[in-house]
Scaffold this motif. Sequence first.
Motif, PDB file in Angstrom:
ATOM      1  N   LEU A  55      10.925 -27.568-137.204  1.00  0.00           N
ATOM      2  CA  LEU A  55      11.827 -26.452-136.896  1.00  0.00           C
ATOM      3  C   LEU A  55      11.451 -25.747-135.607  1.00  0.00           C
ATOM      4  O   LEU A  55      12.299 -25.164-134.940  1.00  0.00           O
ATOM      5  CB  LEU A  55      11.820 -25.428-138.041  1.00  0.00           C
ATOM      6  CG  LEU A  55      12.695 -25.722-139.259  1.00  0.00           C
ATOM      7  CD1 LEU A  55      12.628 -24.561-140.235  1.00  0.00           C
ATOM      8  CD2 LEU A  55      14.128 -25.998-138.855  1.00  0.00           C
ATOM      9  N   SER A  56      10.171 -25.786-135.251  1.00  0.00           N
ATOM     10  CA  SER A  56       9.702 -25.109-134.040  1.00  0.00           C
ATOM     11  C   SER A  56       9.190 -26.132-133.037  1.00  0.00           C
ATOM     12  O   SER A  56       8.136 -26.736-133.237  1.00  0.00           O
ATOM     13  CB  SER A  56       8.577 -24.119-134.381  1.00  0.00           C
ATOM     14  OG  SER A  56       9.044 -23.120-135.254  1.00  0.00           O
ATOM     15  N   GLY A  63      15.063 -25.021-134.065  1.00  0.00           N
ATOM     16  CA  GLY A  63      15.371 -26.161-134.916  1.00  0.00           C
ATOM     17  C   GLY A  63      16.470 -25.866-135.910  1.00  0.00           C
ATOM     18  O   GLY A  63      17.212 -26.766-136.326  1.00  0.00           O
ATOM     19  N   LEU A  64      16.611 -24.596-136.305  1.00  0.00           N
ATOM     20  CA  LEU A  64      17.681 -24.213-137.219  1.00  0.00           C
ATOM     21  C   LEU A  64      19.047 -24.434-136.569  1.00  0.00           C
ATOM     22  O   LEU A  64      19.997 -24.889-137.217  1.00  0.00           O
ATOM     23  CB  LEU A  64      17.536 -22.742-137.630  1.00  0.00           C
ATOM     24  CG  LEU A  64      16.348 -22.406-138.543  1.00  0.00           C
ATOM     25  CD1 LEU A  64      16.176 -20.896-138.665  1.00  0.00           C
ATOM     26  CD2 LEU A  64      16.534 -23.047-139.920  1.00  0.00           C
ATOM     27  N   ASN A  92      15.819 -21.584-146.668  1.00  0.00           N
ATOM     28  CA  ASN A  92      17.214 -21.376-147.052  1.00  0.00           C
ATOM     29  C   ASN A  92      18.166 -21.642-145.893  1.00  0.00           C
ATOM     30  O   ASN A  92      19.214 -22.275-146.059  1.00  0.00           O
ATOM     31  CB  ASN A  92      17.415 -19.949-147.570  1.00  0.00           C
ATOM     32  CG  ASN A  92      16.671 -19.691-148.876  1.00  0.00           C
ATOM     33  OD1 ASN A  92      16.129 -20.612-149.482  1.00  0.00           O
ATOM     34  ND2 ASN A  92      16.634 -18.444-149.307  1.00  0.00           N
ATOM     35  N   LYS A  93      17.797 -21.144-144.698  1.00  0.00           N
ATOM     36  CA  LYS A  93      18.667 -21.340-143.532  1.00  0.00           C
ATOM     37  C   LYS A  93      18.766 -22.810-143.148  1.00  0.00           C
ATOM     38  O   LYS A  93      19.834 -23.301-142.786  1.00  0.00           O
ATOM     39  CB  LYS A  93      18.145 -20.522-142.340  1.00  0.00           C
ATOM     40  CG  LYS A  93      18.457 -19.043-142.428  1.00  0.00           C
ATOM     41  CD  LYS A  93      18.036 -18.326-141.159  1.00  0.00           C
ATOM     42  CE  LYS A  93      18.405 -16.841-141.205  1.00  0.00           C
ATOM     43  NZ  LYS A  93      17.985 -16.137-139.959  1.00  0.00           N
ATOM     44  N   ALA A  94      17.633 -23.508-143.224  1.00  0.00           N
ATOM     45  CA  ALA A  94      17.622 -24.930-142.854  1.00  0.00           C
ATOM     46  C   ALA A  94      18.535 -25.735-143.775  1.00  0.00           C
ATOM     47  O   ALA A  94      19.332 -26.571-143.312  1.00  0.00           O
ATOM     48  CB  ALA A  94      16.201 -25.481-142.916  1.00  0.00           C
ATOM     49  N   HIS A 211      16.729 -12.311-129.493  1.00  0.00           N
ATOM     50  CA  HIS A 211      17.118 -11.420-130.591  1.00  0.00           C
ATOM     51  C   HIS A 211      17.690 -12.199-131.774  1.00  0.00           C
ATOM     52  O   HIS A 211      17.419 -11.888-132.935  1.00  0.00           O
ATOM     53  CB  HIS A 211      18.159 -10.409-130.098  1.00  0.00           C
ATOM     54  CG  HIS A 211      18.672  -9.491-131.170  1.00  0.00           C
ATOM     55  ND1 HIS A 211      17.904  -8.479-131.705  1.00  0.00           N
ATOM     56  CD2 HIS A 211      19.866  -9.450-131.821  1.00  0.00           C
ATOM     57  CE1 HIS A 211      18.603  -7.841-132.636  1.00  0.00           C
ATOM     58  NE2 HIS A 211      19.793  -8.413-132.738  1.00  0.00           N
ATOM     59  N   HIS A 212      18.464 -13.239-131.471  1.00  0.00           N
ATOM     60  CA  HIS A 212      19.111 -14.020-132.536  1.00  0.00           C
ATOM     61  C   HIS A 212      18.327 -15.278-132.903  1.00  0.00           C
ATOM     62  O   HIS A 212      18.834 -16.127-133.645  1.00  0.00           O
ATOM     63  CB  HIS A 212      20.536 -14.397-132.105  1.00  0.00           C
ATOM     64  CG  HIS A 212      21.458 -13.218-131.965  1.00  0.00           C
ATOM     65  ND1 HIS A 212      21.820 -12.426-133.028  1.00  0.00           N
ATOM     66  CD2 HIS A 212      22.069 -12.675-130.881  1.00  0.00           C
ATOM     67  CE1 HIS A 212      22.624 -11.465-132.613  1.00  0.00           C
ATOM     68  NE2 HIS A 212      22.791 -11.595-131.321  1.00  0.00           N
ATOM     69  N   GLU A 213      17.109 -15.389-132.359  1.00  0.00           N
ATOM     70  CA  GLU A 213      16.218 -16.521-132.688  1.00  0.00           C
ATOM     71  C   GLU A 213      16.884 -17.867-132.423  1.00  0.00           C
ATOM     72  O   GLU A 213      16.804 -18.796-133.238  1.00  0.00           O
ATOM     73  CB  GLU A 213      15.775 -16.423-134.157  1.00  0.00           C
ATOM     74  CG  GLU A 213      15.008 -15.153-134.471  1.00  0.00           C
ATOM     75  CD  GLU A 213      14.584 -15.057-135.932  1.00  0.00           C
ATOM     76  OE1 GLU A 213      15.099 -15.839-136.755  1.00  0.00           O
ATOM     77  OE2 GLU A 213      13.707 -14.225-136.236  1.00  0.00           O
ATOM     78  N   LEU A 214      17.530 -17.973-131.265  1.00  0.00           N
ATOM     79  CA  LEU A 214      18.227 -19.207-130.906  1.00  0.00           C
ATOM     80  C   LEU A 214      17.346 -20.170-130.136  1.00  0.00           C
ATOM     81  O   LEU A 214      17.686 -21.356-130.020  1.00  0.00           O
ATOM     82  CB  LEU A 214      19.468 -18.873-130.060  1.00  0.00           C
ATOM     83  CG  LEU A 214      20.533 -18.014-130.763  1.00  0.00           C
ATOM     84  CD1 LEU A 214      21.626 -17.620-129.790  1.00  0.00           C
ATOM     85  CD2 LEU A 214      21.129 -18.778-131.946  1.00  0.00           C
TER      86      LEU A 214
END
Length: 217
Positions: A55-56, A63-64, A92-94, A211-214
Motif C-alpha cells: 500500500l505504501s 496504494g489505496l 477496510n479502505k483497501a 491532505h487527502h492521502e493521495l
Amino acid sequence: MYNVLVADDHAVVRSGLSYLVNQQPNFKVVDEEANGTATYLRVEQGGIDILIMDLSMPPGESGLITTQRIHERFPKVRILILSMHEEQEYINKAIHNGAMSYIMKSSSDDELLKALKSLANGENYIDANIIMTKTDVQEINSDGVDVDLKGYNGLSKREREVFPLIALGYSNKEIAAKLFISTKTVEAHKANIMHKLALKTRADLIRYAIHHELIDF
C-alpha cells in the motif's frame, strides 16, 4: 498458469515474493514494479491475473488509490494487498476499493499462500490475524464516497495518472516520457486538473494531495 505482478518499493521484498510465488504450481511472476504509477501502467499492458501489491510505495500515488483505479478499469485482475499497515482503516479502505485479499507483512508465508490459492479460486481471503467486525463490513460495503474527493473522483483516467507525478515534482517532459504522451498533452491535463480541483498553484495541488492521502512521500 496464473500470471502474477509483484509491486513493492523494496527490491529485496520483490525478490523474496517472486521466489516464493514461483515455487508454487500454477503461479508465475511475470513482472515487478516499485511504485503505484508503474504498477497501473503495467496492468494496463495486459497479461496480469493476480497483483500482489504494497500500500505504501513512496514516492508516488497512494496504494489505496492505485487499487481503486485498477479495480475500476481492470476488474478481472485479482488484487492481493501485502502491507505493514495493520490499522483497520487501511484494511477496510483497501477492500472497499477492490482488493480481494489483505495480508500483513508480519504474518507467515502460509497466509500469503492461502490468499493466492483463494484468489485463484475467485475467493476473497483476509489474513487470519485480522478480526473483522460488523462495523468493518458495513464500512467496506458502504458507498464510501468522500465529499471532499468529489473533484478528484471527477478526474479522467489519464488525469489521475498525471496528478501524482505533478505533486511529486516531475517536469512536463518527464511526465510525458513516463506516460508515453506529448508534453502538450501533459500541459492540457495539468490545466484540466487545476480547473476541476479549483487549485491555483502546484503548492495548492501538493497540499490537496497530502491532505487527502493521495500520494506517499
